[in-house]
Write an enzyme that holds these catalytic residues in place. Structure first.
Site, short mmCIF file in Angstrom:
data_model
loop_
_atom_site.label_atom_id
_atom_site.label_comp_id
_atom_site.label_asym_id
_atom_site.label_seq_id
_atom_site.Cartn_x
_atom_site.Cartn_y
_atom_site.Cartn_z
N HIS A 194 -63.17 42.12 17.59
CA HIS A 194 -62.53 43.44 17.52
C HIS A 194 -62.94 44.16 16.26
O HIS A 194 -63.58 43.59 15.36
CB HIS A 194 -61.00 43.30 17.53
CG HIS A 194 -60.43 42.62 16.32
ND1 HIS A 194 -60.57 41.26 16.09
CD2 HIS A 194 -59.75 43.09 15.26
CE1 HIS A 194 -59.98 40.94 14.95
NE2 HIS A 194 -59.49 42.04 14.40
N ASP A 210 -60.72 46.68 13.55
CA ASP A 210 -59.33 47.08 13.32
C ASP A 210 -59.16 48.58 13.55
O ASP A 210 -60.01 49.38 13.17
CB ASP A 210 -58.91 46.76 11.88
CG ASP A 210 -59.04 45.28 11.55
OD1 ASP A 210 -58.91 44.45 12.47
OD2 ASP A 210 -59.27 44.97 10.37
C1 SIN Z 1 -59.06 36.81 9.68
O1 SIN Z 1 -57.91 36.39 9.55
O2 SIN Z 1 -60.04 36.15 9.35
C2 SIN Z 1 -59.28 38.20 10.24
C3 SIN Z 1 -58.01 38.92 10.42
C4 SIN Z 1 -58.17 40.25 11.11
O3 SIN Z 1 -58.60 40.29 12.24
O4 SIN Z 1 -57.85 41.26 10.50
#
Ligand code: SIN
Length: 289
Positions: free
Chosen positions: A107, A109
């Protein structure tokens, strides 16, 4: 700001982490104020490499916020549990008894926002003894590797992105997220973005759809969109577009949400992982025509 503090942050070394994207930045102490030329060098490295990493930064929440504010205004997260006393910092947490992690599928963000976040600054507070790495994938390399015909078609398309099916009430009932996600009733907005965007700083063309938040192409049904979206998701997750980051306590990753995807690897069951994330506000994104 004292002169010696500014000078102590003046020697930045940039070491790429793969042939695709990513770089480790050495010689900077994020607990100290950054001279303007260092802050600019960090922003330039982010635009160039898509994701940048720092090691051994045992900074306080106040220092984390101060560093973020030297890069861009901070976005207050609507859906993640916030760190008590720090509205600017979201918790990305998995407890030993929990199965699902946050961000365990590819994804980018906030693509469901009208102005998607510029980037995120993730700081490792507690890491499992092994596992819990994060993968990043370059969406400018993914775009570049498409055929001329498909590029031309995608440049004329727009796609709908939504938070409903991830953070909304229905989704929350189906997913074991405990107290980690909040405000399900606010996950109501959908937004439309070009499928190929022009990166505002690097000028690169970027493939801008992602498996977690993109629901369909504008003017197409979800069923019609699925085969092409699935093909783009498979293409964007090819290993030659990746870098992989192995966390230690005090490590920081900053990724560009416009030009990369990321995926948190969920391979540390029975262990705790606690990260603090600050999200940077974005600016309007535009297509390539
Ligand atoms: C992660 O925890 O490594 C990524 C977290 C996220 O998707 O913001």
């Amino acid at each position: 700001m004292k002169t010696e503090e500014l000078q102590s942050n003046a020697h930045l070394e940039i070491i790429p982490t793969s042939g695709a994207l990513g770089a480790e930045l050495h010689g900077v102490n994020l607990a100290e104020p950054l001279p303007p030329q260092t802050a600019k060098a960090i922003r330039d490295a982010l635009a160039e490499h898509g994701v940048i990493f720092f090691r051994d930064q045992e900074i306080t929440p106040e220092q984390h916020i101060a560093f973020a504010e030297t890069l861009a205004p901070v976005n207050i997260n609507r859906f993640f549990k916030l760190v008590p006393g720090y509205a600017q910092i979201a918790e990305v947490r998995k407890e030993p008894e929990q199965d699902k992690n946050i961000g365990g599928a590819w994804h980018t963000d906030h693509s469901y926002d009208q102005f998607p976040a510029l980037g995120s600054i993730l700081l490792a507070r507690e890491v499992p003894p092994r596992g819990g790495d994060t993968l990043f994938s370059s969406m400018w390399l993914a775009y570049d590797a498409l055929s001329a015909g498909l590029k031309q078609m995608l440049e004329g398309l727009r796609a709908v992105h939504s938070s409903r099916h991830v953070f909304g009430i229905q989704a929350r009932r189906q997913r074991d997220m405990g107290d980690r996600l909040v405000n399900a009733e606010q996950a109501t907005q959908d937004v439309v973005h070009p499928v190929v965007i022009r990166h505002p700083e690097s000028g690169r063309k970027i493939l801008y759809v992602n498996r977690t938040f993109t629901t369909h192409f504008e003017g197409w049904t979800a069923e019609e969109s699925k085969p092409l979206l699935e093909q783009l998701y498979a293409h964007g997750s090819r290993p030659e577009f990746h870098t992989r980051f192995q966390w230690r306590k005090g490590s920081i990753a900053i990724w560009d949400n416009r030009s990369t995807w990321h995926l948190a690897v969920n391979d540390y069951h029975g262990e705790r992982r606690l990260m603090h994330r600050i999200t940077l506000e974005g600016t309007p994104i535009a297509g390539v025509h």
